[in-house]
Design a protein around this motif. Structure first.
Motif, mmCIF file in Angstrom:
data_model
loop_
_atom_site.group_PDB
_atom_site.id
_atom_site.type_symbol
_atom_site.label_atom_id
_atom_site.label_comp_id
_atom_site.label_asym_id
_atom_site.label_seq_id
_atom_site.Cartn_x
_atom_site.Cartn_y
_atom_site.Cartn_z
ATOM 1 N N PRO A 223 0.818 -1.212 0.000
ATOM 2 C CA PRO A 223 0.000 0.000 0.000
ATOM 3 C C PRO A 223 0.850 1.260 0.000
ATOM 4 C CG PRO A 223 0.050 -0.964 2.183
ATOM 5 C CD PRO A 223 0.761 -1.925 1.263
ATOM 6 N N GLY A 224 0.274 2.341 -0.501
ATOM 7 C CA GLY A 224 0.935 3.639 -0.462
ATOM 8 C C GLY A 224 1.861 3.916 -1.626
ATOM 9 N N LEU A 225 1.954 3.007 -2.570
ATOM 10 C CA LEU A 225 2.815 3.219 -3.731
ATOM 11 C C LEU A 225 1.968 3.498 -4.964
ATOM 12 C CD1 LEU A 225 5.409 0.358 -3.180
ATOM 13 C CD2 LEU A 225 5.689 2.769 -2.675
ATOM 14 N N LYS A 226 2.609 3.974 -6.004
ATOM 15 C CA LYS A 226 1.962 4.159 -7.298
ATOM 16 C C LYS A 226 2.536 3.128 -8.259
ATOM 17 C CE LYS A 226 2.600 8.895 -6.598
ATOM 18 N NZ LYS A 226 3.165 10.097 -7.120
ATOM 19 N N LYS A 227 1.806 2.861 -9.332
ATOM 20 C CA LYS A 227 2.291 1.838 -10.273
ATOM 21 C C LYS A 227 3.605 2.260 -10.914
ATOM 22 C CE LYS A 227 -0.675 3.241 -14.106
ATOM 23 N NZ LYS A 227 -1.693 2.795 -15.041
ATOM 24 N N GLU A 228 3.889 3.559 -10.962
ATOM 25 C CA GLU A 228 5.161 4.039 -11.521
ATOM 26 C C GLU A 228 6.349 3.738 -10.611
ATOM 27 O OE1 GLU A 228 2.547 6.395 -10.930
ATOM 28 O OE2 GLU A 228 1.686 6.011 -12.906
ATOM 29 N N TYR B 133 -1.846 -3.261 -10.550
ATOM 30 C CA TYR B 133 -1.766 -2.693 -9.204
ATOM 31 C C TYR B 133 -3.084 -2.008 -8.882
ATOM 32 C CZ TYR B 133 -0.071 -0.033 -5.200
ATOM 33 O OH TYR B 133 0.102 0.494 -3.948
ATOM 34 N N THR B 134 -3.814 -2.550 -7.910
ATOM 35 C CA THR B 134 -5.102 -2.011 -7.515
ATOM 36 C C THR B 134 -5.246 -2.093 -6.001
ATOM 37 O OG1 THR B 134 -6.048 -2.871 -9.567
ATOM 38 C CG2 THR B 134 -7.601 -2.166 -7.889
ATOM 39 N N ASP B 135 -5.667 -0.988 -5.391
ATOM 40 C CA ASP B 135 -5.972 -0.928 -3.956
ATOM 41 C C ASP B 135 -4.838 -1.462 -3.077
ATOM 42 O OD1 ASP B 135 -8.484 0.134 -4.547
ATOM 43 O OD2 ASP B 135 -9.421 -1.841 -4.639
ATOM 44 N N GLY B 136 -3.596 -1.132 -3.406
ATOM 45 C CA GLY B 136 -2.458 -1.513 -2.580
ATOM 46 C C GLY B 136 -1.966 -2.934 -2.780
ATOM 47 N N ILE B 137 -2.520 -3.651 -3.732
ATOM 48 C CA ILE B 137 -2.110 -5.028 -4.013
ATOM 49 C C ILE B 137 -1.541 -5.089 -5.429
ATOM 50 C CG2 ILE B 137 -2.828 -7.441 -4.196
ATOM 51 C CD1 ILE B 137 -3.112 -6.407 -1.380
ATOM 52 N N LEU B 138 -0.293 -5.536 -5.543
ATOM 53 C CA LEU B 138 0.331 -5.775 -6.845
ATOM 54 C C LEU B 138 0.075 -7.235 -7.194
ATOM 55 C CD1 LEU B 138 2.137 -4.801 -9.196
ATOM 56 C CD2 LEU B 138 4.088 -5.610 -7.865
ATOM 57 N N LYS B 139 -0.635 -7.460 -8.315
ATOM 58 C CA LYS B 139 -0.991 -8.820 -8.734
ATOM 59 C C LYS B 139 -0.261 -9.148 -10.023
ATOM 60 C CE LYS B 139 -5.579 -8.531 -6.743
ATOM 61 N NZ LYS B 139 -7.027 -8.593 -6.978
#
Length: 141
Positions: free
Chosen positions: A54-59, A116-122
């Motif tokens: 959580p707290g990150l951006k996809k970039e 990356y959605t809602d703090g979860i990288l899938k």
């Protein structure tokens, strides 16, 4: 012969001072390695890798594949300060992590996707067609 534990007051005060120092949230937050939790699941067609970040951006993410090693890393720098006030203290924060996974030979390396959605990288890692489980009934002779 009986062993008796000697309790020296100086030792207790000394260790209490260090315990207090390392339990301080400011120092403890910087000493703890922050590696995201991961869930790995598999079905007939693919592997699913999920990281709680959580707290990150996809970039902020870098996902690399080197031979059969999938590496996921992120780096985030943040600075909290206001320009309209004169501060005697400014706080900087720098967070980074790297997680690496060795992929099995059954993986189709050209079919790896990330979301990356809602703090979860899938990550979805597809299996090769010839490596997918095939079910069939085997006759008894």
């Amino acid at each position: 012969m009986t062993l008796v534990k000697f309790n020296n007051g100086l030792k207790n005060n000394f260790s209490d001072a260090f315990e207090t120092l390392f339990n301080d949230s400011f120092i403890a937050d910087r000493l703890v390695s922050r590696v995201p939790a991961v869930n790995i699941a598999e079905n007939d067609a693919e592997f699913h890798i999920e990281l709680a970040v959580p707290g990150l951006k996809k970039e902020d993410f870098k996902i690399n594949l080197d031979k059969n090693v999938l590496s996921i890393s992120a780096e985030k720098k943040s600075e909290s300060a206001e320009d309209n006030k004169k501060y005697s203290k400014r706080e900087y924060s720098y967070n980074s992590f790297v997680r690496s996974f060795t992929l099995p030979e059954t993986v189709d390396y050209s079919k790896i996707e990330a979301d990356y959605t809602d703090g979860i990288l899938k990550l979805t890692v597809a299996k090769r067609e010839d490596a997918k489980y095939q079910s069939r009934e085997i006759a008894v002779k």
